[in-house]
Design an enzyme around this catalytic site. Sequence first.
Site, PDB file in Angstrom:
ATOM      1  N   ASP A 163       1.520  -5.382   0.932  1.00 36.73           N
ATOM      2  CA  ASP A 163       0.083  -5.628   1.091  1.00 36.73           C
ATOM      3  C   ASP A 163      -0.501  -4.399   1.786  1.00 36.73           C
ATOM      4  O   ASP A 163      -1.051  -4.484   2.888  1.00 36.73           O
ATOM      5  CB  ASP A 163      -0.159  -6.894   1.908  1.00 36.73           C
ATOM      6  CG  ASP A 163      -1.629  -7.314   1.922  1.00 36.73           C
ATOM      7  OD1 ASP A 163      -2.395  -6.818   1.067  1.00 36.73           O
ATOM      8  OD2 ASP A 163      -2.016  -8.117   2.790  1.00 36.73           O
ATOM      9  N   ALA A 164      -0.364  -3.266   1.120  1.00 31.52           N
ATOM     10  CA  ALA A 164      -0.650  -1.961   1.730  1.00 31.52           C
ATOM     11  C   ALA A 164      -2.146  -1.649   1.751  1.00 31.52           C
ATOM     12  O   ALA A 164      -2.613  -0.670   1.167  1.00 31.52           O
ATOM     13  CB  ALA A 164       0.121  -0.871   0.995  1.00 31.52           C
TER      14      ALA A 164
END
Length: 238
Positions: free
Chosen positions: A161-162
Amino acid sequence: MDVGESDATVYRRGDVFAKCCDASGVAELAAERDRVVWLSGTGLPSATVVDWISSADGACLLTSAVPGVSGDSLPADAHERAMRSLGVVLRELHALTDCPFERPLAKVIETAADVVRRDAVNPNFLTDEWRLRRPAELLAEVVAESAYIESVLEPVVCHGDACLPNFLFDPLTLEVTGLIDLGRLGVADRYSDLALTTIQLHDEWSADPAPFLDAYGLAEVDPRRLHFFRLLDPLTWG
């Protein structure tokens, strides 16, 4: 306060964060706990687990607060240096080995299919163009393109979940001080991170991601893979 896209509730007291969930979320929160423990042992900047409390009613994960400010709150004059710091840290994350957690593409697509089947796709996560189409059509595009993605897969340790709020920075040096919200950390295609980070830099900072990609060490990007993972990700939350 509620933080992130999970059903957990997050509280802060001093230098400790408490993420709490009811019984239905214990397995997911325990998985995040294990990822925090693993990443904190690699030398990369991250939180550490302070305590874990569980009962028949739910669980609470206590982690150390990471110093710094979230990426989405940095001023415009800090963006280029921060992009370079982020590129270096993401490259270091992707170079880690012996990760016990995996996010196989087929499993991620299964999650997306379940969200679509339950009519639980959040339209706020979709672009204006994608909101004009039915989620089932978007999913069909993902499935049709998945064979190509599998054929060029580059498995590395990904954040999962960058997005900018999940990277903290020293406001003075603009070095990355921590990676947070690790519930989706695991081995996956590197573009699952690169797609999210680069679109966040464009959407949140109105920035050309070139400094980030240069620091990361990627001379040429595959736009087909960027598009695929940008389309897949919003279908997996719900």
